[in-house]
Write a protein that holds these residues in place. Structure first.
Motif, PDB file in Angstrom:
ATOM      1  N   GLY A  55       0.794  -1.231   0.000  1.00 59.29           N
ATOM      2  CA  GLY A  55       0.000   0.000   0.000  1.00 59.29           C
ATOM      3  C   GLY A  55       0.823   1.276   0.000  1.00 59.29           C
ATOM      4  N   PRO A  56       1.761   1.441   0.940  1.00 58.38           N
ATOM      5  CA  PRO A  56       2.552   2.670   0.987  1.00 58.38           C
ATOM      6  C   PRO A  56       3.430   2.898  -0.242  1.00 58.38           C
ATOM      7  CG  PRO A  56       2.711   1.503   3.075  1.00 58.38           C
ATOM      8  CD  PRO A  56       2.008   0.581   2.105  1.00 58.38           C
ATOM      9  N   LEU A  57       3.704   1.834  -0.997  1.00 56.80           N
ATOM     10  CA  LEU A  57       4.549   1.961  -2.185  1.00 56.80           C
ATOM     11  C   LEU A  57       3.739   2.103  -3.470  1.00 56.80           C
ATOM     12  CD1 LEU A  57       7.357  -0.619  -1.342  1.00 56.80           C
ATOM     13  CD2 LEU A  57       7.355   1.869  -1.017  1.00 56.80           C
ATOM     14  N   GLY A  58       2.409   2.237  -3.349  1.00 55.42           N
ATOM     15  CA  GLY A  58       1.578   2.452  -4.526  1.00 55.42           C
ATOM     16  C   GLY A  58       0.529   1.391  -4.798  1.00 55.42           C
ATOM     17  N   GLY A  59       0.473   0.355  -3.969  1.00 60.74           N
ATOM     18  CA  GLY A  59      -0.501  -0.713  -4.197  1.00 60.74           C
ATOM     19  C   GLY A  59      -1.947  -0.252  -4.138  1.00 60.74           C
ATOM     20  N   ASP A  60      -2.248   0.670  -3.215  1.00 66.24           N
ATOM     21  CA  ASP A  60      -3.614   1.199  -3.139  1.00 66.24           C
ATOM     22  C   ASP A  60      -3.957   1.933  -4.434  1.00 66.24           C
ATOM     23  OD1 ASP A  60      -3.776   0.277  -0.490  1.00 66.24           O
ATOM     24  OD2 ASP A  60      -3.020   2.176   0.295  1.00 66.24           O
ATOM     25  N   GLN A  61      -2.995   2.664  -4.979  1.00 71.05           N
ATOM     26  CA  GLN A  61      -3.218   3.382  -6.224  1.00 71.05           C
ATOM     27  C   GLN A  61      -3.374   2.427  -7.397  1.00 71.05           C
ATOM     28  OE1 GLN A  61      -0.017   6.209  -6.544  1.00 71.05           O
ATOM     29  NE2 GLN A  61      -1.058   7.674  -5.216  1.00 71.05           N
ATOM     30  N   HIS A  87       0.399   6.835   4.048  1.00 70.10           N
ATOM     31  CA  HIS A  87      -0.194   6.933   2.713  1.00 70.10           C
ATOM     32  C   HIS A  87      -1.699   7.203   2.787  1.00 70.10           C
ATOM     33  CE1 HIS A  87      -0.651   2.790   3.958  1.00 70.10           C
ATOM     34  NE2 HIS A  87      -1.441   2.533   2.947  1.00 70.10           N
ATOM     35  N   GLU A  88      -2.134   7.908   3.808  1.00 65.39           N
ATOM     36  CA  GLU A  88      -3.557   8.204   3.984  1.00 65.39           C
ATOM     37  C   GLU A  88      -4.198   8.855   2.754  1.00 65.39           C
ATOM     38  OE1 GLU A  88      -7.053   7.675   5.678  1.00 65.39           O
ATOM     39  OE2 GLU A  88      -5.234   7.106   6.749  1.00 65.39           O
ATOM     40  N   PRO A  89      -3.506   9.774   2.045  1.00 66.39           N
ATOM     41  CA  PRO A  89      -4.127  10.326   0.833  1.00 66.39           C
ATOM     42  C   PRO A  89      -4.456   9.252  -0.211  1.00 66.39           C
ATOM     43  CG  PRO A  89      -2.307  11.708   1.508  1.00 66.39           C
ATOM     44  CD  PRO A  89      -2.250  10.459   2.368  1.00 66.39           C
ATOM     45  N   ASP A  90      -3.600   8.238  -0.334  1.00 67.34           N
ATOM     46  CA  ASP A  90      -3.869   7.147  -1.282  1.00 67.34           C
ATOM     47  C   ASP A  90      -5.087   6.338  -0.843  1.00 67.34           C
ATOM     48  OD1 ASP A  90      -1.532   7.982  -2.503  1.00 67.34           O
ATOM     49  OD2 ASP A  90      -0.317   6.357  -1.672  1.00 67.34           O
ATOM     50  N   ILE A  91      -5.195   6.105   0.456  1.00 68.67           N
ATOM     51  CA  ILE A  91      -6.329   5.363   1.002  1.00 68.67           C
ATOM     52  C   ILE A  91      -7.619   6.134   0.755  1.00 68.67           C
ATOM     53  CG2 ILE A  91      -7.382   4.505   3.137  1.00 68.67           C
ATOM     54  CD1 ILE A  91      -4.416   4.168   4.165  1.00 68.67           C
ATOM     55  N   SER A  92      -7.603   7.424   1.042  1.00 70.10           N
ATOM     56  CA  SER A  92      -8.792   8.266   0.824  1.00 70.10           C
ATOM     57  C   SER A  92      -9.194   8.271  -0.647  1.00 70.10           C
ATOM     58  CB  SER A  92      -8.527   9.695   1.294  1.00 70.10           C
ATOM     59  OG  SER A  92      -8.327   9.720   2.685  1.00 70.10           O
ATOM     60  N   ALA A  93      -8.207   8.307  -1.532  1.00 66.94           N
ATOM     61  CA  ALA A  93      -8.512   8.296  -2.965  1.00 66.94           C
ATOM     62  C   ALA A  93      -9.178   6.978  -3.374  1.00 66.94           C
ATOM     63  CB  ALA A  93      -7.230   8.522  -3.769  1.00 66.94           C
ATOM     64  N   LEU A  94      -8.694   5.868  -2.836  1.00 64.96           N
ATOM     65  CA  LEU A  94      -9.288   4.572  -3.152  1.00 64.96           C
ATOM     66  C   LEU A  94     -10.730   4.501  -2.649  1.00 64.96           C
ATOM     67  CD1 LEU A  94      -9.122   1.698  -4.250  1.00 64.96           C
ATOM     68  CD2 LEU A  94      -8.073   1.012  -2.077  1.00 64.96           C
ATOM     69  N   LEU A  95     -10.968   4.952  -1.433  1.00 65.87           N
ATOM     70  CA  LEU A  95     -12.323   4.943  -0.886  1.00 65.87           C
ATOM     71  C   LEU A  95     -13.254   5.827  -1.717  1.00 65.87           C
ATOM     72  CD1 LEU A  95     -11.533   5.150   2.944  1.00 65.87           C
ATOM     73  CD2 LEU A  95     -11.756   3.117   1.505  1.00 65.87           C
ATOM     74  N   ARG A  96     -12.742   6.986  -2.133  1.00 68.47           N
ATOM     75  CA  ARG A  96     -13.541   7.900  -2.963  1.00 68.47           C
ATOM     76  C   ARG A  96     -13.891   7.244  -4.300  1.00 68.47           C
ATOM     77  NH1 ARG A  96     -12.855  11.237  -7.013  1.00 68.47           N
ATOM     78  NH2 ARG A  96     -10.598  10.952  -7.097  1.00 68.47           N
ATOM     79  N   LEU A  97     -12.915   6.558  -4.910  1.00 68.13           N
ATOM     80  CA  LEU A  97     -13.181   5.881  -6.180  1.00 68.13           C
ATOM     81  C   LEU A  97     -14.258   4.812  -6.038  1.00 68.13           C
ATOM     82  CD1 LEU A  97      -9.616   5.515  -7.723  1.00 68.13           C
ATOM     83  CD2 LEU A  97     -11.533   6.821  -8.663  1.00 68.13           C
ATOM     84  N   CYS A  98     -14.265   4.120  -4.904  1.00 67.33           N
ATOM     85  CA  CYS A  98     -15.333   3.133  -4.669  1.00 67.33           C
ATOM     86  C   CYS A  98     -16.691   3.815  -4.682  1.00 67.33           C
ATOM     87  CB  CYS A  98     -15.111   2.416  -3.340  1.00 67.33           C
ATOM     88  SG  CYS A  98     -13.755   1.233  -3.357  1.00 67.33           S
ATOM     89  N   ASP A  99     -16.780   4.975  -4.064  1.00 66.08           N
ATOM     90  CA  ASP A  99     -18.046   5.710  -4.051  1.00 66.08           C
ATOM     91  C   ASP A  99     -18.403   6.219  -5.448  1.00 66.08           C
ATOM     92  OD1 ASP A  99     -18.382   5.313  -1.347  1.00 66.08           O
ATOM     93  OD2 ASP A  99     -17.554   7.262  -0.774  1.00 66.08           O
ATOM     94  N   VAL A 100     -17.442   6.771  -6.161  1.00 68.27           N
ATOM     95  CA  VAL A 100     -17.685   7.318  -7.499  1.00 68.27           C
ATOM     96  C   VAL A 100     -18.175   6.232  -8.452  1.00 68.27           C
ATOM     97  CG1 VAL A 100     -16.533   8.298  -9.538  1.00 68.27           C
ATOM     98  CG2 VAL A 100     -16.095   9.268  -7.277  1.00 68.27           C
ATOM     99  N   HIS A 101     -17.581   5.049  -8.361  1.00 67.55           N
ATOM    100  CA  HIS A 101     -17.892   3.965  -9.304  1.00 67.55           C
ATOM    101  C   HIS A 101     -18.858   2.923  -8.734  1.00 67.55           C
ATOM    102  CE1 HIS A 101     -15.036   5.282 -12.378  1.00 67.55           C
ATOM    103  NE2 HIS A 101     -14.256   5.640 -11.360  1.00 67.55           N
TER     104      HIS A 101
END
Length: 124
Positions: A55-61, A87-101
């Motif tokens: 995750g911290p190395l880009g897996g969440d992205q 990597h909280e910003p990456d986590i937040s982005a993933l959660l947001r994408l789940c909502d968007v899609h």
């Protein structure tokens, strides 16, 4: 279905126990995971998992990119809400994408179990 399995360090044992309990259901689907989580599920549960970076190395992205391209159907992300994540910003982005899609997302065991039970009686 294409299911991503992600767990913060303090939740990895919970994820392994979860995967063992729902192994029969998970085995019917394509599984993806971030680095260590995917490795542990493969080694300790015996399920094949396509692994991304940690995750911290880009897996969440990487999971988020798959999701945005329509290549991910469900996310189970056992988060540790009591430990700050670098990597909280990456986590937040993933959660947001789940909502968007409109992708089903479980961030705790209770919701993850509800999602697994919904898959139990369905054919995919």
């Amino acid at each position: 279905m294409r299911i991503a399995l992600v767990a913060h360090d303090k939740k990895k044992e919970d994820m392994i126990d979860f995967a063992k309990r729902y192994k029969d259901i998970l085995a019917k689907h394509e599984l993806y995971g971030t680095g260590t989580t995917g490795k542990l599920i493969n080694e300790e549960v015996g399920l094949p998992v396509t692994r991304f970076l940690s995750g911290p190395l880009g897996g969440d992205q990487q999971i988020g990119a798959k999701l945005a391209q329509g290549e991910m159907d469900m996310i189970i992300f056992l988060r540790d809400p009591l430990t700050p994540q670098p990597h909280e910003p990456d986590i937040s982005a993933l959660l947001r994408l789940c909502d968007v899609h409109c992708i089903p997302l479980a961030t705790n065991l209770g919701t993850a179990e509800v999602l697994m039970r919904s898959l139990k009686d369905r054919e995919y």
